[in-house]
Design an enzyme around this catalytic site. Structure first.
Site, PDB file in Angstrom:
ATOM      1  N   LEU A 168      48.990 -64.697-105.913  1.00 38.14           N
ATOM      2  CA  LEU A 168      47.572 -64.921-106.174  1.00 38.14           C
ATOM      3  C   LEU A 168      47.077 -64.134-107.375  1.00 38.14           C
ATOM      4  O   LEU A 168      46.365 -64.660-108.225  1.00 38.14           O
ATOM      5  CB  LEU A 168      46.751 -64.568-104.935  1.00 38.14           C
ATOM      6  CG  LEU A 168      46.837 -65.572-103.789  1.00 38.14           C
ATOM      7  CD1 LEU A 168      45.948 -65.133-102.634  1.00 38.14           C
ATOM      8  CD2 LEU A 168      46.437 -66.963-104.241  1.00 38.14           C
ATOM      9  N   ARG A 217      43.182 -52.438 -88.342  1.00 38.05           N
ATOM     10  CA  ARG A 217      44.608 -52.563 -88.074  1.00 38.05           C
ATOM     11  C   ARG A 217      45.271 -51.247 -87.715  1.00 38.05           C
ATOM     12  O   ARG A 217      46.144 -51.200 -86.847  1.00 38.05           O
ATOM     13  CB  ARG A 217      45.300 -53.183 -89.297  1.00 38.05           C
ATOM     14  CG  ARG A 217      44.928 -54.623 -89.505  1.00 38.05           C
ATOM     15  CD  ARG A 217      45.519 -55.184 -90.784  1.00 38.05           C
ATOM     16  NE  ARG A 217      45.209 -56.609 -90.884  1.00 38.05           N
ATOM     17  CZ  ARG A 217      45.553 -57.359 -91.927  1.00 38.05           C
ATOM     18  NH1 ARG A 217      46.203 -56.811 -92.951  1.00 38.05           N
ATOM     19  NH2 ARG A 217      45.258 -58.645 -91.958  1.00 38.05           N
ATOM     20  N   HIS A 228      50.751 -53.617 -89.355  1.00 35.48           N
ATOM     21  CA  HIS A 228      49.952 -54.734 -88.834  1.00 35.48           C
ATOM     22  C   HIS A 228      50.177 -54.839 -87.337  1.00 35.48           C
ATOM     23  O   HIS A 228      51.319 -54.864 -86.877  1.00 35.48           O
ATOM     24  CB  HIS A 228      50.360 -56.039 -89.522  1.00 35.48           C
ATOM     25  CG  HIS A 228      49.350 -57.131 -89.372  1.00 35.48           C
ATOM     26  ND1 HIS A 228      49.039 -57.691 -88.150  1.00 35.48           N
ATOM     27  CD2 HIS A 228      48.574 -57.776 -90.285  1.00 35.48           C
ATOM     28  CE1 HIS A 228      48.119 -58.625 -88.321  1.00 35.48           C
ATOM     29  NE2 HIS A 228      47.814 -58.688 -89.607  1.00 35.48           N
ATOM     30  N   HIS A 264      53.494 -54.053 -92.971  1.00 34.03           N
ATOM     31  CA  HIS A 264      52.912 -55.267 -93.542  1.00 34.03           C
ATOM     32  C   HIS A 264      52.507 -55.093 -95.003  1.00 34.03           C
ATOM     33  O   HIS A 264      53.080 -55.696 -95.886  1.00 34.03           O
ATOM     34  CB  HIS A 264      51.706 -55.677 -92.703  1.00 34.03           C
ATOM     35  CG  HIS A 264      50.981 -56.877 -93.191  1.00 34.03           C
ATOM     36  ND1 HIS A 264      51.625 -58.083 -93.407  1.00 34.03           N
ATOM     37  CD2 HIS A 264      49.663 -57.102 -93.493  1.00 34.03           C
ATOM     38  CE1 HIS A 264      50.757 -58.978 -93.833  1.00 34.03           C
ATOM     39  NE2 HIS A 264      49.562 -58.406 -93.904  1.00 34.03           N
ATOM     40  N   GLY A 313      55.095 -61.870-112.064  1.00 37.89           N
ATOM     41  CA  GLY A 313      54.635 -62.259-110.737  1.00 37.89           C
ATOM     42  C   GLY A 313      53.754 -63.487-110.808  1.00 37.89           C
ATOM     43  O   GLY A 313      52.993 -63.672-111.768  1.00 37.89           O
ATOM     44  N   GLU A 332      48.350 -56.142-105.112  1.00 35.51           N
ATOM     45  CA  GLU A 332      48.975 -55.119-104.274  1.00 35.51           C
ATOM     46  C   GLU A 332      49.838 -54.160-105.083  1.00 35.51           C
ATOM     47  O   GLU A 332      50.221 -53.096-104.582  1.00 35.51           O
ATOM     48  CB  GLU A 332      49.813 -55.789-103.185  1.00 35.51           C
ATOM     49  CG  GLU A 332      50.216 -54.859-102.057  1.00 35.51           C
ATOM     50  CD  GLU A 332      51.032 -55.536-100.979  1.00 35.51           C
ATOM     51  OE1 GLU A 332      51.511 -54.837-100.061  1.00 35.51           O
ATOM     52  OE2 GLU A 332      51.212 -56.773-101.037  1.00 35.51           O
TER      53      GLU A 332
END
Length: 645
Positions: free
Chosen positions: A51, A338, A274, A409, A48, A433
């Protein structure tokens, strides 16, 4: 029929005891080190380049390790992190509005409905202030206010302004910062970049992760890559629902194959809806588009007061509108978390007060903000988001309200990791994540970028060194028999998909699976619905293996084969998600069981029975999954019924 077995409890043994403010510093001091000369002899695989992965690869290579990095995109900068729009949280307190590390910690634990580890969340809050300094030093163009300080705005679930942003392109700018750091290491030869290459299995030898099996997506070649440790930074599994805000190629194969090889999977039913997405426009839509939560700073959300009112928004006077979030949650208004905003939108639409085609939408209206601030000021804050909305919908949000509706989301569940971000497979780490660790049952907006960069730049480089310092630097022989076996298993799986030669596309099966999950394991879950899904998913999987059609071969670029292979894992993951949701008979955060709600329709937790992490062990063909429980302890934030009124 026994749907699951009870296993032994599991515990995080890596988080130090003592004052929570000192735990991360203490862990770093106690961690083993690898001296600079020895680092050159150790190899780390990072899967990956978003970020988390980009930050980890760049930092580990800068420290002197040899890094093998993989992404299925044609370039690392195409990772889905680029799509994050609204901002990144940090407890800098530039606004002097009462923010602090402790308040960020408190807001995150509360926002996650008290289903996250305190130690992990406090570390995240501590590191948040370092992330901003790191990114500014890299040249990330954060917005600035008149005095020169970095500007901030508010996000859902908080009453301070702590979200740093770069217009509506924050993820893109942060990713470019990580990418330039990674590119420097690629040019230096310390990172070996494998683009257009997808991990399809995990190599475990002598109980340790020793490498991955990956497929070159252009040539179809299947090859094993060896290393001293493996880091998964492959994002979440939201695309199991088919329609989501994720990039179409985002998938769960890397983490699911690791799960099949022994890594526990935690809280799979904790998926985030979301509230601020462009509504679905037709049956054949391929994905959904996110409109940044930052829009809720100045946009007001409303629906007509009366059911069945189909007048254009401009013809509905203010006294005939229901600004329902402001009415229901006056303290937070449109900036409630959310999960709460999403359920409220569903309620008003179910009452027949939704807007747009099919009544599946609510208005996000900027008329008051434009009147108060002027069009130029609103455009300076959100202009690129307004333009994106206009291009997709052919409607001008400066003149008419946006229409939004909740959509899948983010996923709070993921591979179980300890405080060091190591899974239950020694040598296998999961960051960003891909793990479950920091958000509990609901993620606060602007915290995903914070976690990804915290894990990649600051946490993993310290904790991975501890593992390597305590592990021999022995490398398996390339001709080890297990390597050939694993490559044969991967190739056989692909050949089986090609050999079915039926009459249905992978996309058609994915769409049906996604609709089934959205209906029964989406915004609201019930025992009857979850049991119906658990009956239907195996039937759909059996039909998949009878009727699947994959043209072409495995020795070429074949995107249909890629989709079919990912769908094999989605079927198993969907079952575990429904099973996890069925066993957790409470409501918490993004997991809303209709049988467990307060008289006014809010989520009703059951702390006595369910204040634990559900960590699932893969079962297989001969036994059901095994549930291991990690008991959560709350020493600093006392669990209470969440209230945003």
């Amino acid at each position: 029929m026994t749907r699951y077995l009870e296993g032994d409890p599991i515990a995080d043994t890596k988080a130090p005891a003592g004052p929570i403010e000192d735990r991360w510093d203490r862990r770093r001091f106690e961690a083993g080190l690898v001296n600079p000369a020895n680092r050159r002899g150790r190899t780390v695989i990072v899967v990956g380049t978003g970020l988390a992965g980009g930050a980890a690869g760049a930092t580990l290579a800068e420290q002197g390790y040899r890094v093998l990095q993989f992404c299925f995109q044609d370039s690392p900068r195409r990772a889905h992190s680029i799509a994050a729009q609204g901002g990144i949280n940090a407890a800098k307190n530039y606004r002097n509005d009462g923010d602090s590390i402790r308040r960020l910690f408190y807001d995150t634990v509360k926002g996650g409905d008290f289903r996250a580890r305190e130690s992990n969340v406090h570390r995240l809050a501590q590191i948040s202030v370092e992330i901003i300094d790191q990114c500014v030093a890299q040249g990330v163009p954060f917005a600035r206010e008149y005095g020169g300080l970095l500007d901030t705005r508010s996000f859902g679930g908080v009453q301070v302004s702590r979200t740093f942003y770069a217009r509506g392109q924050t993820g893109q700018q942060l990713l470019l910062g990580a990418y330039q750091a990674l590119s420097r290491q690629i040019a230096a030869g310390t990172v070996e970049m494998h683009a257009r290459t997808e991990m399809l299995d995990l190599l475990v030898l002598d109980g340790r992760a020793r490498g991955i099996v990956a497929r070159d997506l252009v040539t179809g070649a299947v090859r094993t890559h060896l290393a001293d440790a493996v880091v998964l930074a492959t994002g979440g599994y939201g695309n199991v629902f088919h329609l989501s805000t994720n990039a179409k190629n985002s998938n769960a194969t890397a983490i699911w194959r690791a799960h099949r090889r022994g890594a526990l999977f935690a809280n799979p039913c904790f998926t985030q809806i979301h509230p601020t997405c462009i509504p679905r426009s037709g049956e054949h839509q391929a994905k959904l588009t996110l409109m940044s939560e930052s829009l809720r700073n100045d946009g007001r959300i409303w629906v007509p007061l009366k059911p069945g009112d189909t007048r254009p928004a401009g013809l509905i006077p203010p006294q005939e509108r229901d600004y329902y979030l402001e009415r229901m949650y006056p303290s937070f208004g449109n900036l409630v978390p959310r999960d709460i905003a999403s359920r409220a939108a569903k309620v008003v639409c179910d009452e027949g007060r939704g807007v747009g085609p099919g009544g599946q939408g609510v208005y996000l209206d900027f008329a008051d903000a434009i009147a108060r601030l002027g069009r130029e000021a609103v455009a300076a804050r959100y202009g690129n988001l307004f333009e994106m909305y206009r291009r997709i919908t052919a409607e001008d949000p400066y003149r008419v309200p946006m229409r939004i509706y909740p959509a899948i989301h983010y996923t709070m569940g993921g591979l179980w990791v300890d405080y060091d971000l190591q899974t239950t497979v020694p040598g296998l780490f999961a960051i960003g994540e891909a793990n479950f660790s920091d958000h509990g049952a609901n993620r606060l907006g602007a915290s995903a970028l914070m976690q990804g960069l915290a894990d990649g730049y600051f946490v993993l480089p310290a904790t991975l060194a501890d593992y390597l310092a305590r592990t021999p630097a022995d490398r398996p022989a390339p001709d080890h028999p297990r390597i050939a076996e694993l490559e044969a298993e991967v190739t056989d799986r692909l050949d089986r998909l090609l050999a079915v030669d039926g009459d249905r596309t992978p996309e058609s099966f994915h769409r049906e699976l996604g609709e089934l999950l959205w209906e029964h394991c989406g915004m609201a879950r019930s025992e009857a619905g979850l049991r119906a899904a658990l009956e239907r998913i195996p039937q759909l999987r059996a039909e998949f293996w009878r009727r699947l059609k994959v043209p072409g071969t495995g020795q070429e670029l074949n995107q249909t084969l890629e989709k079919a292979n990912r769908l094999v894992d989605y079927f198993e993951l969907a079952e575990l998600m429904c099973l996890d949701a069925l066993h957790r008979t409470e409501s918490c955060g993004g997991h809303f069981r209709v049988e467990s709600q307060t008289p006014d329709g809010e989520a009703a937790r059951d702390d006595e029975a369910f204040d634990y992490v559900a960590a699932w062990e893969f079962g297989g063909a001969d036994r059901p999954p095994v549930l291991h429980r990690e008991q959560l302890a709350f020493e600093h934030v006392r669990p209470t019924q969440r209230s945003y009124a």
